[in-house]
Motif scaffolding. Structure first.
Motif, PDB file in Angstrom:
ATOM      1  N   ALA A  75     -75.377 -29.773  -0.427  1.00  0.00           N
ATOM      2  CA  ALA A  75     -73.633 -30.965  -0.297  1.00  0.00           C
ATOM      3  C   ALA A  75     -73.870 -32.262  -0.548  1.00  0.00           C
ATOM      4  CB  ALA A  75     -73.530 -30.861   1.327  1.00  0.00           C
ATOM      5  N   LYS A 189     -67.221 -27.550  -3.511  1.00  0.00           N
ATOM      6  CA  LYS A 189     -67.714 -26.315  -2.455  1.00  0.00           C
ATOM      7  C   LYS A 189     -66.881 -26.294  -1.341  1.00  0.00           C
ATOM      8  CE  LYS A 189     -71.059 -26.172   1.609  1.00  0.00           C
ATOM      9  NZ  LYS A 189     -71.616 -27.894   2.593  1.00  0.00           N
ATOM     10  N   CYS A 191     -66.771 -23.618   1.095  1.00  0.00           N
ATOM     11  CA  CYS A 191     -67.316 -22.384   2.213  1.00  0.00           C
ATOM     12  C   CYS A 191     -67.772 -23.317   2.873  1.00  0.00           C
ATOM     13  CB  CYS A 191     -69.386 -21.730   1.153  1.00  0.00           C
ATOM     14  SG  CYS A 191     -70.007 -23.096   0.667  1.00  0.00           S
ATOM     15  N   THR A 286     -70.602 -16.358  -0.676  1.00  0.00           N
ATOM     16  CA  THR A 286     -71.525 -17.014   0.682  1.00  0.00           C
ATOM     17  C   THR A 286     -70.617 -16.458   1.827  1.00  0.00           C
ATOM     18  OG1 THR A 286     -73.119 -18.275   2.239  1.00  0.00           O
ATOM     19  CG2 THR A 286     -70.634 -19.101   0.580  1.00  0.00           C
ATOM     20  N   GLY A 365     -82.456 -20.228   0.227  1.00  0.00           N
ATOM     21  CA  GLY A 365     -82.460 -20.692   0.514  1.00  0.00           C
ATOM     22  C   GLY A 365     -83.216 -21.118   1.899  1.00  0.00           C
ATOM     23  N   SER A 399     -83.179 -25.562  10.390  1.00  0.00           N
ATOM     24  CA  SER A 399     -81.396 -25.577  11.485  1.00  0.00           C
ATOM     25  C   SER A 399     -81.658 -26.545  12.464  1.00  0.00           C
ATOM     26  CB  SER A 399     -80.876 -24.365  11.467  1.00  0.00           C
ATOM     27  OG  SER A 399     -80.906 -23.535  10.341  1.00  0.00           O
ATOM     28  N   ALA A 408     -84.438 -32.460   7.574  1.00  0.00           N
ATOM     29  CA  ALA A 408     -84.675 -30.339   7.251  1.00  0.00           C
ATOM     30  C   ALA A 408     -85.325 -30.050   6.096  1.00  0.00           C
ATOM     31  CB  ALA A 408     -83.252 -29.928   7.350  1.00  0.00           C
TER      32      ALA A 408
END
Ligand code: FMN
Length: 430
Positions: A75, A189, A191, A286, A365, A399, A408
């Motif tokens: 993103a 994007k 989603c 997704t 992912g 997460s 992350a």
């Protein structure tokens, strides 16, 4: 008939012949060298100016050496107020040079590692209700949603039609910059309930972007059209699309009216028909929302709550519905999500899915964080399973890091870098 070697019985597709994952895939004028995808995985490690930081470089270097045919870059905000955190990537005319360097680094790293050149798609995002450009919430919402808000947010948080009218141009500008940087495509994007995705369920919004199907899908279709018009025909314009939100009508897309949270693909099918007619030649499928129903989005073994379903059923929901769509649109390659939970069993499931016409590519992912060279391992020796000790364990710590405001990555399999960050942000020195 059930495959006797399939540990999931017939619940999930399964094929021990995984050569299909080695096949190239043609998307318009571009060739993806194999069927494995590093899904977009935000590291929250850019600079305050939106440039890729040192951990961003490290992540994409690892993905590049890892052998996946397609790297779907995380993103990346299209405007500063649309950033989900102050370290989210943000592509703009002042920092094109650093994104160009990122692309060049990926090409060079893949070459030096003896891997085929992966295609690179940049995910262009507006974080909508999850915008936190200065580290605290500055939500920009499509509509007030009583499932999310205990108290309605003030009307100043609701994005106006005039503001939405200006977004396709911004998306198109980002697409053009991405193309100039050397990316092979852009993802508009839509989603996980960020702004474009939230609008798909704006049944109760009035005006040009709410109510009817055409109004709710307007922002996405007009942005896709603007991006296609502004870029050369070889450039891929695609979307990562939520085909099911998991929230009841009128607050969710892809759910049956009056059917609680039952899946209903009729509107997603209408939308995909429309996107295909506009010239979209690839979609990444997704589901769910990473904040409110993460078990739908990324089935896990341990996380913030214990869902009342087996996580394998969560994977099955994603794969089965992707397969329904792929069979409905056989000429439009679809990428499946949510496979990381399957760990070393993921490659035969991916192969079974693709061989059965249930998807064109398999996306990973959390596995990409944990085991960035999973693709190299699968492709080099299809008869050898993935090394179970390197696989993602679906523990949700990546997460947790993100939610706590940290950078992350995989705390367990990349612990040298991410365990100290986990201790700092999540355990707070405990
Ligand atoms: C830490 C983290 C960051 C993520 N970042 C993005 C992102 O930038 N864009 C996106 O579309 N999905 C993002 N996702 C969702 C993943 O791409 C993927 O859909 C999800 O993890 C399920 O797939 P998996 O089972 O292979 O992990 C993220 C997930 C996690 C856990």
């Amino acid at each position: 008939m059930a495959n006797p070697t399939n540990p999931f019985n017939s619940d999930l597709p399964f094929s021990q012949d995984i050569d299909i994952l080695k096949q190239p895939l043609q998307i318009g004028e571009k060739t993806i060298p194999n069927r494995l995808v590093c899904q977009p995985m935000e590291g929250c490690d850019g600079t305050l100016e939106g440039r890729p930081g040192s951990l961003t470089q490290r992540r994409y270097g690892r993905f590049a050496a890892g052998g996946s045919g397609l790297i779907w870059v995380e993103a990346t905000a299209v405007t500063p107020e649309a950033r989900a955190n102050p370290r989210q990537l943000w592509l703009n005319p002042t920092n094109v040079d650093s994104f160009k360097k990122l692309v060049e680094m990926v090409h060079e790293t893949a070459y030096k590692a003896g891997q085929a050149q992966p295609l690179l798609i940049l995910q262009a995002t507006h974080s909508g209700r999850y915008s936190k450009p200065y580290g605290f919430p500055k939500p920009i919402i499509a509509y007030n949603n009583p499932l999310f808000e205990k108290q309605p947010l003030p009307s100043s948080c609701i994005i106006t039609d005039d503001e939405l009218d200006r977004l396709p141009e911004k998306m198109a500008a980002t697409a053009k910059l991405a193309q100039q940087c050397g990316f092979d495509g852009v993802d508009i994007k839509s989603c996980h309930r960020y702004l474009f995705s939230e609008l798909l369920s704006a049944f109760n919004r009035s005006g040009r972007y709410g109510g009817s199907f055409d109004n709710r899908t307007r922002l996405l279709t007009e942005s896709i059209t603007a991006a296609i018009q502004g870029c050369p025909s070889s450039f891929i314009v695609t979307s990562r699309l939520n085909v099911y939100d998991g929230f009841p009508f009128p607050y969710g897309f892809g759910v049956r009216e009056g059917g609680d949270t039952e899946v209903d693909l009729s509107e997603p099918i209408r939308l995909i028909e429309k996107l295909q007619s506009l010239g979209v030649g690839l979609l990444n499928i997704t589901m769910g929302n990473p904040y409110v129903n993460p078990h739908v989005n990324r089935p896990y073994k341990s996380g913030g709550y214990t869902p009342d379903e087996n996580p394998i059923d969560g994977v099955k929901r994603i794969l089965d519905n992707t397969a329904i769509l792929q069979r409905r649109f056989p000429t439009l390659p679809l990428i499946a999500s949510g496979l990381s939970l399957l760990a070393e069993q993921a490659p035969p499931v991916a192969a079974g899915l693709i061989a059965g016409g249930g998807a064109a590519m398999a996306g990973f992912g959390r596995m990409s964080f944990a085991y960035p060279d999973f693709a190299k391992q699968i492709l080099a020796n299809p008869s050898k399973p993935l090394d179970a000790s390197k696989c993602c364990i679906a523990c949700s710590k990546c997460s947790q890091l993100m939610r706590a405001g940290g950078m992350a990555g995989c705390v367990i399999k990349d612990s040298e870098v991410y365990l100290p960050i986990f201790k700092q942000y999540v355990l707070k020195g405990k």
